[in-house]
Motif scaffolding. Structure first.
Motif, PDB file in Angstrom:
ATOM      1  N   PRO A  95      23.348  -6.071 -47.200  1.00  0.00           N
ATOM      2  CA  PRO A  95      21.938  -6.399 -47.193  1.00  0.00           C
ATOM      3  C   PRO A  95      21.117  -5.292 -47.819  1.00  0.00           C
ATOM      4  O   PRO A  95      21.566  -4.154 -47.909  1.00  0.00           O
ATOM      5  CB  PRO A  95      21.620  -6.554 -45.699  1.00  0.00           C
ATOM      6  CG  PRO A  95      22.654  -5.734 -45.008  1.00  0.00           C
ATOM      7  CD  PRO A  95      23.876  -5.837 -45.856  1.00  0.00           C
ATOM      8  N   PRO A  96      19.902  -5.632 -48.278  1.00  0.00           N
ATOM      9  CA  PRO A  96      19.074  -4.605 -48.880  1.00  0.00           C
ATOM     10  C   PRO A  96      18.719  -3.539 -47.865  1.00  0.00           C
ATOM     11  O   PRO A  96      18.692  -3.790 -46.668  1.00  0.00           O
ATOM     12  CB  PRO A  96      17.825  -5.377 -49.337  1.00  0.00           C
ATOM     13  CG  PRO A  96      17.816  -6.605 -48.497  1.00  0.00           C
ATOM     14  CD  PRO A  96      19.240  -6.928 -48.222  1.00  0.00           C
ATOM     15  N   SER A  97      18.446  -2.349 -48.361  1.00  0.00           N
ATOM     16  CA  SER A  97      18.032  -1.269 -47.466  1.00  0.00           C
ATOM     17  C   SER A  97      16.793  -1.679 -46.708  1.00  0.00           C
ATOM     18  O   SER A  97      15.842  -2.199 -47.284  1.00  0.00           O
ATOM     19  CB  SER A  97      17.734  -0.012 -48.298  1.00  0.00           C
ATOM     20  OG  SER A  97      17.190   0.999 -47.481  1.00  0.00           O
ATOM     21  N   PRO A  98      16.769  -1.468 -45.351  1.00  0.00           N
ATOM     22  CA  PRO A  98      15.633  -1.933 -44.590  1.00  0.00           C
ATOM     23  C   PRO A  98      14.328  -1.346 -45.080  1.00  0.00           C
ATOM     24  O   PRO A  98      13.363  -2.045 -45.271  1.00  0.00           O
ATOM     25  CB  PRO A  98      15.961  -1.512 -43.155  1.00  0.00           C
ATOM     26  CG  PRO A  98      17.161  -0.644 -43.216  1.00  0.00           C
ATOM     27  CD  PRO A  98      17.794  -0.827 -44.547  1.00  0.00           C
ATOM     28  N   GLY A  99      14.289  -0.032 -45.346  1.00  0.00           N
ATOM     29  CA  GLY A  99      13.098   0.585 -45.884  1.00  0.00           C
ATOM     30  C   GLY A  99      11.839   0.180 -45.163  1.00  0.00           C
ATOM     31  O   GLY A  99      11.842  -0.142 -43.995  1.00  0.00           O
ATOM     32  N   SER A 100      10.735   0.164 -45.875  1.00  0.00           N
ATOM     33  CA  SER A 100       9.445  -0.243 -45.322  1.00  0.00           C
ATOM     34  C   SER A 100       8.978  -1.492 -46.039  1.00  0.00           C
ATOM     35  O   SER A 100       8.977  -1.559 -47.262  1.00  0.00           O
ATOM     36  CB  SER A 100       8.418   0.879 -45.507  1.00  0.00           C
ATOM     37  OG  SER A 100       7.122   0.423 -45.199  1.00  0.00           O
ATOM     38  N   ALA A 101       8.546  -2.485 -45.247  1.00  0.00           N
ATOM     39  CA  ALA A 101       8.010  -3.694 -45.855  1.00  0.00           C
ATOM     40  C   ALA A 101       6.765  -3.380 -46.660  1.00  0.00           C
ATOM     41  O   ALA A 101       6.443  -4.071 -47.627  1.00  0.00           O
ATOM     42  CB  ALA A 101       7.703  -4.730 -44.772  1.00  0.00           C
ATOM     43  N   ALA A 102       6.037  -2.342 -46.254  1.00  0.00           N
ATOM     44  CA  ALA A 102       4.793  -1.992 -46.922  1.00  0.00           C
ATOM     45  C   ALA A 102       5.019  -1.285 -48.259  1.00  0.00           C
ATOM     46  O   ALA A 102       4.061  -0.852 -48.894  1.00  0.00           O
ATOM     47  CB  ALA A 102       3.942  -1.103 -46.012  1.00  0.00           C
ATOM     48  N   ALA A 103       6.260  -1.131 -48.703  1.00  0.00           N
ATOM     49  CA  ALA A 103       6.535  -0.520 -49.998  1.00  0.00           C
ATOM     50  C   ALA A 103       7.426  -1.388 -50.875  1.00  0.00           C
ATOM     51  O   ALA A 103       7.666  -1.051 -52.029  1.00  0.00           O
ATOM     52  CB  ALA A 103       7.189   0.850 -49.792  1.00  0.00           C
ATOM     53  N   SER A 104       7.918  -2.505 -50.366  1.00  0.00           N
ATOM     54  CA  SER A 104       8.881  -3.316 -51.109  1.00  0.00           C
ATOM     55  C   SER A 104       8.185  -4.218 -52.118  1.00  0.00           C
ATOM     56  O   SER A 104       7.037  -4.623 -51.915  1.00  0.00           O
ATOM     57  CB  SER A 104       9.696  -4.167 -50.136  1.00  0.00           C
ATOM     58  OG  SER A 104       8.866  -5.125 -49.508  1.00  0.00           O
TER      59      SER A 104
END
Length: 341
Positions: free
Chosen positions: A12-21
């Motif tokens: 799966p894609p890196s969870p990261g931040s939704a506010a930057a994807s």
């Protein structure tokens, strides 16, 4: 029928931040209103101002929704992005069908008449407010209902309710989309007569036979609260809400419609309501044939038996944290309900 997206076999894609994807937005540019024509420029301008990349995937015809959603999921998965559905509950349902199990985040820009899915999760109905949420908030898990593996985010039903939806769409094609038109169509349906279904329901390992004009399964706590049914908290706790009517005449159905409009449906003796995680329905009179059902406002035919259940995995929805303001108001004040899909 749109098949649900299967869990990806890739990482799966890196969870990261939704506010930057990056955002991959599925929408219908030919919906016919000036508001829809303004959607694409508004999304592009908001993303540019926020320094966010976005790609728009227009849907030329409703039959192309599943293909556009699958392509959005493919691109979002490769880029660690967020798939966004811009439309009413039906469009949101169609995109969610492909996002579920993909590992991608999900966002919505509500454009429909009732927008129950967005409202129950605190996403504003206006485009600018919804864009602020989409560009600033993080993704949180939200419950998904399944009917024979088909996603429903708001409700699924059989019997009288699918017929009501068909009549409502006929009225909307002539009179336009509004809550008043939906209410008038509902009254017309109830006055035109109905027949009861003879169903066998299997719940928690026990079977019972019932006779009812409609079986309604809710996955939207706000809708339950607004019509006055106590199952909203059960939905919050990870269950679905089952609602059945005892066999009644037209006058009683109209009285129930009025009770729902004033948030008092749960007080009616003719209403049976219960919470569950899995429910199986068969109809002896139909054998192995198909039966008409509705999921999030779309009417189709499905083979029996019908299996209603909570999906084993949630959608990761970009939404504000906490209980939505509208839900706090509905829960605390017993506000008037809305008769809607």
């Amino acid at each position: 029928m749109m098949a649900p997206a299967q869990p990806t076999t890739h990482m799966p894609p890196s969870p990261g931040s939704a506010a930057a994807s990056p955002l991959f937005v599925v929408f219908n540019p030919a919906a016919g209103s000036s508001a829809e024509e303004e959607l694409a420029p508004a999304v592009e301008a908001a993303c540019a101002a926020a320094g966010r990349r976005c790609e728009l995937l227009p849907v030329a015809h409703p039959r192309g929704l599943a293909d556009a959603a699958r392509e959005a999921v493919r691109r979002a998965h490769a880029a660690g992005g967020t798939v966004v559905a811009a439309g009413g509950d039906g469009t949101i349902n169609g995109v969610a069908q492909q996002v579920l199990g993909s590992g991608c985040r999900f966002g919505v820009l509500p454009r429909g008449t009732f927008n129950y899915f967005a409202r129950t999760h605190g996403i504003p109905p206006d485009l600018s407010g919804a864009l602020r949420v989409l560009l600033a908030e993080e993704a949180m898990p939200v419950q998904v209902g399944l009917l024979n593996e088909r996603v429903f985010l708001v409700n699924a039903s059989l019997g009288l309710y699918p017929r009501l939806l068909e009549d409502r769409e006929a009225w909307k094609s002539q009179l336009g989309r509004s809550r008043l038109v939906a209410f008038g169509a509902g009254i017309k349906t109830l006055l035109s007569g109905h027949r009861s279904l003879r169903l066998t329901i299997e719940l928690q390992g026990q079977s019972r036979q019932v006779r009812t004009p409609t079986l309604f399964v809710g996955n939207n706590a706000l809708q339950m609260e607004q019509v006055g049914l106590p199952q909203a908290r059960a939905i919050d706790a990870g269950h679905l809400a089952g609602v059945m009517l005892k066999p009644v005449g037209r006058a009683s159905l109209l009285a129930l419609l009025a009770r729902g409009a004033f948030g008092q449906l749960g007080e009616a003796d003719q209403v049976i309501h219960f919470a569950f995680r899995r429910l199986t329905v068969t109809a002896g009179a139909f054998g192995s044939r198909h039966i008409k059902v509705a999921t999030d406002g779309e009417v189709l035919r499905m083979p029996l038996p019908l299996r209603f259940e909570v999906a084993p995995q949630p959608l990761m929805l970009v939404r504000p944290p906490g209980l939505a303001q509208e839900r706090r108001e509905a829960r605390g004040a017993g506000t008037e309900g809305e008769v809607a899909a």
